[in-house]
Design a protein around this motif. Structure first.
Motif, PDB file in Angstrom:
ATOM      1  N   THR A 735      50.016 -39.492 -23.370  1.00  0.00           N
ATOM      2  CA  THR A 735      51.126 -38.404 -23.864  1.00  0.00           C
ATOM      3  C   THR A 735      50.635 -37.126 -22.865  1.00  0.00           C
ATOM      4  O   THR A 735      51.573 -36.580 -22.427  1.00  0.00           O
ATOM      5  N   LEU A 736      49.507 -36.608 -23.010  1.00  0.00           N
ATOM      6  CA  LEU A 736      49.103 -35.473 -22.244  1.00  0.00           C
ATOM      7  C   LEU A 736      49.535 -35.653 -20.899  1.00  0.00           C
ATOM      8  O   LEU A 736      49.855 -34.809 -20.074  1.00  0.00           O
ATOM      9  N   GLY A 737      49.111 -36.896 -20.043  1.00  0.00           N
ATOM     10  CA  GLY A 737      49.586 -37.141 -18.937  1.00  0.00           C
ATOM     11  C   GLY A 737      50.894 -36.856 -18.511  1.00  0.00           C
ATOM     12  O   GLY A 737      51.183 -36.209 -17.360  1.00  0.00           O
ATOM     13  N   TYR A 738      51.717 -37.531 -19.131  1.00  0.00           N
ATOM     14  CA  TYR A 738      53.215 -37.505 -18.972  1.00  0.00           C
ATOM     15  C   TYR A 738      53.702 -35.909 -19.203  1.00  0.00           C
ATOM     16  O   TYR A 738      54.454 -35.214 -18.358  1.00  0.00           O
ATOM     17  N   PHE A 739      53.097 -35.053 -19.934  1.00  0.00           N
ATOM     18  CA  PHE A 739      53.544 -33.820 -20.196  1.00  0.00           C
ATOM     19  C   PHE A 739      52.940 -32.701 -19.197  1.00  0.00           C
ATOM     20  O   PHE A 739      53.639 -31.861 -18.644  1.00  0.00           O
ATOM     21  N   LEU A 740      51.709 -33.281 -18.690  1.00  0.00           N
ATOM     22  CA  LEU A 740      51.345 -32.610 -17.406  1.00  0.00           C
ATOM     23  C   LEU A 740      52.300 -32.899 -16.233  1.00  0.00           C
ATOM     24  O   LEU A 740      52.507 -31.928 -15.552  1.00  0.00           O
ATOM     25  N   LEU A 741      52.553 -33.896 -15.968  1.00  0.00           N
ATOM     26  CA  LEU A 741      53.488 -34.179 -14.888  1.00  0.00           C
ATOM     27  C   LEU A 741      55.051 -33.250 -15.005  1.00  0.00           C
ATOM     28  O   LEU A 741      55.399 -33.041 -14.225  1.00  0.00           O
ATOM     29  N   ALA A 742      55.322 -33.506 -16.105  1.00  0.00           N
ATOM     30  CA  ALA A 742      56.522 -32.697 -16.571  1.00  0.00           C
ATOM     31  C   ALA A 742      56.446 -31.147 -16.125  1.00  0.00           C
ATOM     32  O   ALA A 742      57.303 -30.669 -15.479  1.00  0.00           O
ATOM     33  N   ASP A 743      55.454 -30.642 -16.292  1.00  0.00           N
ATOM     34  CA  ASP A 743      55.276 -29.268 -16.196  1.00  0.00           C
ATOM     35  C   ASP A 743      54.842 -29.128 -14.922  1.00  0.00           C
ATOM     36  O   ASP A 743      55.388 -28.108 -13.991  1.00  0.00           O
ATOM     37  N   LEU A 744      54.087 -29.966 -14.116  1.00  0.00           N
ATOM     38  CA  LEU A 744      53.794 -30.011 -12.451  1.00  0.00           C
ATOM     39  C   LEU A 744      55.195 -29.926 -11.842  1.00  0.00           C
ATOM     40  O   LEU A 744      55.354 -29.095 -10.975  1.00  0.00           O
ATOM     41  N   TYR A 745      56.090 -30.940 -12.220  1.00  0.00           N
ATOM     42  CA  TYR A 745      57.303 -31.180 -11.267  1.00  0.00           C
ATOM     43  C   TYR A 745      58.079 -29.851 -11.731  1.00  0.00           C
ATOM     44  O   TYR A 745      58.935 -29.544 -10.820  1.00  0.00           O
ATOM     45  N   ASN A 746      57.880 -29.145 -12.730  1.00  0.00           N
ATOM     46  CA  ASN A 746      58.926 -28.249 -13.108  1.00  0.00           C
ATOM     47  C   ASN A 746      58.425 -27.096 -12.056  1.00  0.00           C
ATOM     48  O   ASN A 746      59.446 -26.405 -11.455  1.00  0.00           O
ATOM     49  N   ARG A 747      57.099 -27.098 -12.031  1.00  0.00           N
ATOM     50  CA  ARG A 747      56.470 -25.767 -10.895  1.00  0.00           C
ATOM     51  C   ARG A 747      56.974 -26.103  -9.650  1.00  0.00           C
ATOM     52  O   ARG A 747      57.160 -25.304  -8.872  1.00  0.00           O
TER      53      ARG A 747
END
Length: 772
Positions: A735-747
């Motif tokens: 779950t943490l991994g997915y949210f990190l990717l969501a935030d990173l791709y947003n950046r």
């Protein structure tokens, strides 16, 4: 001028006469006269695998051994001391009981236990109100083999849990650790009388001398190990000097056996009984100047140590003692009672099904009793190259008569057992007790003409070579070599054991099991083999099978704390904590000095959040072995629970100093620094966690999180998270991994991917909430 010569002559006669009177009085009073009413302490030092002719004071110029040389200058050195066997446990049994292997029955390492009925030197001293202690460096002398009889303190405490595969030879500790423990004990007991045994193992294979001895003796690591050992003995001597113990302490310096170093084609020891394997140092260091710098050429034996020491204390020998006191030789260099020495090795018989070897030697000739007799003149042929058996039949017959009479007399009342007249159940119990070698089925050898070890040395060396290749991680080469050995001689049980270890190291656990079960057929009570079988099942992920196997065998052998420890570990893995506690407590009942047991029990209580119980057992483990794996990790968890984060960080650091590859401690330390807001330290330990264990997914996530929060290396952060996901983390971590990717791709401006991973993260989070 003539009158002057007469006066000089008279003075010379007077000096000689006075010296003669003194010598007569000196000899009459002997040791008791020198000692007077002084109370004496005794320290027995045995250096494993130390051949006499590799020490400077024994004539070897290519090594510096200043402490051993000091011993020689302050004592009585015996130039021709013979070990009764070139194997560690049987030889030490002879030293500490004053009896030959023919009598005490301990013929090999690992499959035998010293009989409780024998009286050890420590027991004699303990009965005289001496404080007694022993500090041993190798598992082959662990208390489970019975040499702890009579010792108030017996420092063994070997942590088998850190070994992936176990053999008697590879479980050991370095000399500085042994001396550290001995000095700690001496510091607490130096005011009273004491008998202490210190055993150092460093010259044993593998030869790995530490710096600066590694550099000082390049290409000669065995000699480097001897020089290192000497430096540790120097620490002991300095302590005795600084604490004014030199003047009332006797040191007995010896070795249990030598090392062949390629002579007679034998690389190590145990297989042959040529001089390089059984000629050992023996020096009695005393506080009395009249007994300093004395050298004696008579043939003596290690079994002579106990009666010599007891006579120094004017203690009557136990009736079992077969050695003889060497005290008369301290004072009379002309004394020669036609001494001879006996030696044997049953290693070829027990491990390979080949013939045992026996020898008898005096000051000149040596007879080796083998399928083909060997006779050597040790004066003209000290390297034992020219067999005189055919050309000297009378000498051969003379020594054979001596040998036969000696073996007959020494075996009377011995602890050997005739298994042909004992029922199978009783035989199994005795095998578990260690009174027989459970290596090769001995009954299958009866009536057969056994192979001559001299003709089998190539096979023995191949097996030794395969073990060296295993240490060098050249597993495929080692396996090929072992297969060749088994093809040539399928009854060599050690080949199957080594093969099992090789397959285990290659993670080919099913193949390893096949090999270990072949060993089990021949050695049903071999704890090492049982442990390895359990480890193979666990390596396969078959935890239930591991448990079932250990339980199926545990009642058929002597209770062994190690097996209950394994069962505790299995129950811990299965998260059956109450059952784990039961097994760990049984481990501690059988071995109250088990640091591993206390630590494991403390760890279970940490999981159960029983903090007071956890601390109690962890502190006990710390007293016994402060460097044991996971000890400081568990203590750190307690500090975390109390909110003592700085203390927790310190404990994690200690854990990493002791166990550098404990990746969980490293990761938890990074987490502590994250909570404390020390980002640089967090990043440092996250990277170190990934170095230690590249397969630990969550470390990739948190390193990526640092990059995200600091606004740098977004592309690298994405790679890290994806790598972590590939490693299949737990769902809560995913779950943490997915949210990190969501935030990173947003950046990075990729909204489509950002939304995709945000949806995946939310779905996993909702699933987790639903399960609550």
């Amino acid at each position: 001028m003539k009158r002057k010569r007469i006066i000089v002559f008279c003075l010379a006669v007077l000096v000689i006469f006075s010296a003669a009177l003194y010598l007569l009085r000196f000899r009459k009073e002997g040791f008791a006269g020198l000692r007077g009413k002084k109370d004496l302490n005794f320290i027995l030092i045995t250096v494993d695998t130390l051949r006499a002719d590799r020490i400077h004071c024994y004539g070897f110029p290519l090594v510096e051994t200043p402490t051993m040389d000091l011993f020689a200058s302050r004592g009585v050195l015996f130039e021709q001391c013979i070990a009764q066997t070139p194997l560690t446990l049987p030889s030490h049994a002879s030293i500490l009981t004053g009896t030959h292997p023919l009598f005490h029955g301990v013929r090999d390492n690992g499959g035998f236990i010293v009989p409780q009925e024998l009286i050890t030197m420590a027991e004699v001293f303990k009965d005289r109100n001496y404080q007694t202690s022993a500090f041993v460096a190798a598992y082959v002398l662990d208390s489970k083999w019975g040499l702890n009889q009579g010792f108030d303190t017996y420092f063994d405490q070997f942590d088998l849990s850190k070994y992936k595969s176990i053999s008697l030879g590879n479980v050991q500790r370095r000399g500085d650790e042994v001396i550290d423990e001995a000095l700690r004990w001496l510091d607490l007991h130096k005011q009273g009388r004491f008998f202490t045994w210190i055993h150092l193992y460093d010259p044993h294979t593998p030869y790995e001398p530490p710096s600066p001895f590694r550099e000082k003796y390049p290409n000669r690591p065995y000699v480097g190990e001897i020089a290192y050992t000497d430096s540790q003995l120097g620490r002991l001597w300095n302590y005795l000097e600084e604490n004014n113990l030199i003047d009332n302490t006797i040191l007995i310096f010896a070795s249990d056996h030598g090392e062949s170093l390629g002579e007679h084609q034998e690389s190590t020891h145990g297989f042959f009984i040529y001089q390089e394997g059984i000629h050992v140092p023996l020096i009695f260091v005393t506080p009395f100047k009249d007994l300093h710098g004395i050298r004696r050429k008579e043939v003596v034996s290690l079994v002579d140590i106990m009666p010599t020491v007891l006579e120094m204390e004017e203690i009557l020998f136990p009736s079992q003692v077969q050695g003889k006191s060497l005290l008369p030789l301290f004072f009379d260099e002309e004394r020669n009672d036609g001494n001879f020495a006996y030696a044997e090795t049953y290693y070829p018989r027990f491990h390979y099904g080949w013939s045992e070897l026996k020898s008898i030697q005096d000051g000149r000739f040596k007879l080796i009793i083998a399928p083909e007799l060997e006779l050597y003149n040790l004066i003209s042929d000290p390297d034992e190259q020219i067999n005189l058996f055919a050309s000297h039949p009378e000498e051969t017959r003379r020594l054979m008569r001596i040998a036969e009479q000696f073996m007959s007399e020494s075996s009377q009342g011995s602890f050997d057992i005739d298994f042909r007249h004992i029922d199978e159940e009783t035989r199994q119990k005795l095998a578990a007790l260690g009174y027989i070698g459970t290596f090769t089925d001995q009954s299958s050898l009866e009536g057969k003409r056994l192979g001559n070890p001299k003709e089998k040395i190539v096979v023995f060396n191949q097996l030794s070579k395969s073990k060296e290749l295993m240490l060098e991680e050249k597993y495929d080469e080692a396996v090929a070599l072992i297969k060749g050995i088994i093809t040539e001689d399928p009854d060599v049980i050690d080949a199957y054991f080594t093969m099992g270890n090789l397959y285990f190291k290659k993670h080919e656990f099913k193949n390893a099991l096949d090999s270990f079960f072949k060993v089990l057929e021949k050695r049903p009570s071999d704890t090492f083999n049982i442990i390895n079988i359990a480890n193979c099942y666990m390596g396969l992920g078959e935890i239930d099978e591991a448990e079932k196997f250990v339980l199926s065998i545990i009642d058929s052998i002597l209770p062994d704390s190690q097996l209950y420890y394994i069962l505790g570990n299995i129950k811990s893995l299965k998260e059956e904590q109450d059952e784990a506690i039961k097994y760990y407590k049984e481990c501690l009942r059988l071995n109250p000095s088990s640091a591993s047991g206390y630590n494991a029990l403390g760890g279970i209580y940490v999981v159960q959040k029983r903090w007071a119980d956890a601390e109690k057992y962890l502190f006990k483990a710390q007293e016994l072995n402060p460097k044991i794996r996971n000890l400081h990790y568990n203590l750190a968890l307690i500090h975390e629970e109390r909110g003592e984060l700085v203390k927790a960080a310190e404990e994690y650091k200690v854990e990493l100093e002791n166990i550098p590859h404990n990746f969980k401690a490293c990761f938890n330390l990074s987490r502590i620094y994250r909570i404390l807001g020390q980002v640089e330290e967090e990043e440092k330990y996250l990277k170190k966690t990934m170095e230690i264990n590249p397969e630990f997914p969550i470390s990739y996530f948190y390193l990526a999180r640092i990059f995200l929060n600091s606004g740098r290396d977004f592309e690298r952060a994405v790679e890290l998270v994806k790598k972590g996901i590939e490693l299949k983390p737990k769902k809560e971590d995913l779950t943490l991994g997915y949210f990190l990717l969501a935030d990173l791709y947003n950046r990075l401006g990729d909204n489509w991917k950002s939304e995709e991973y945000a949806r995946k993260g939310k779905a996993l989070a909702q699933e987790a909430r639903g399960k609550r």
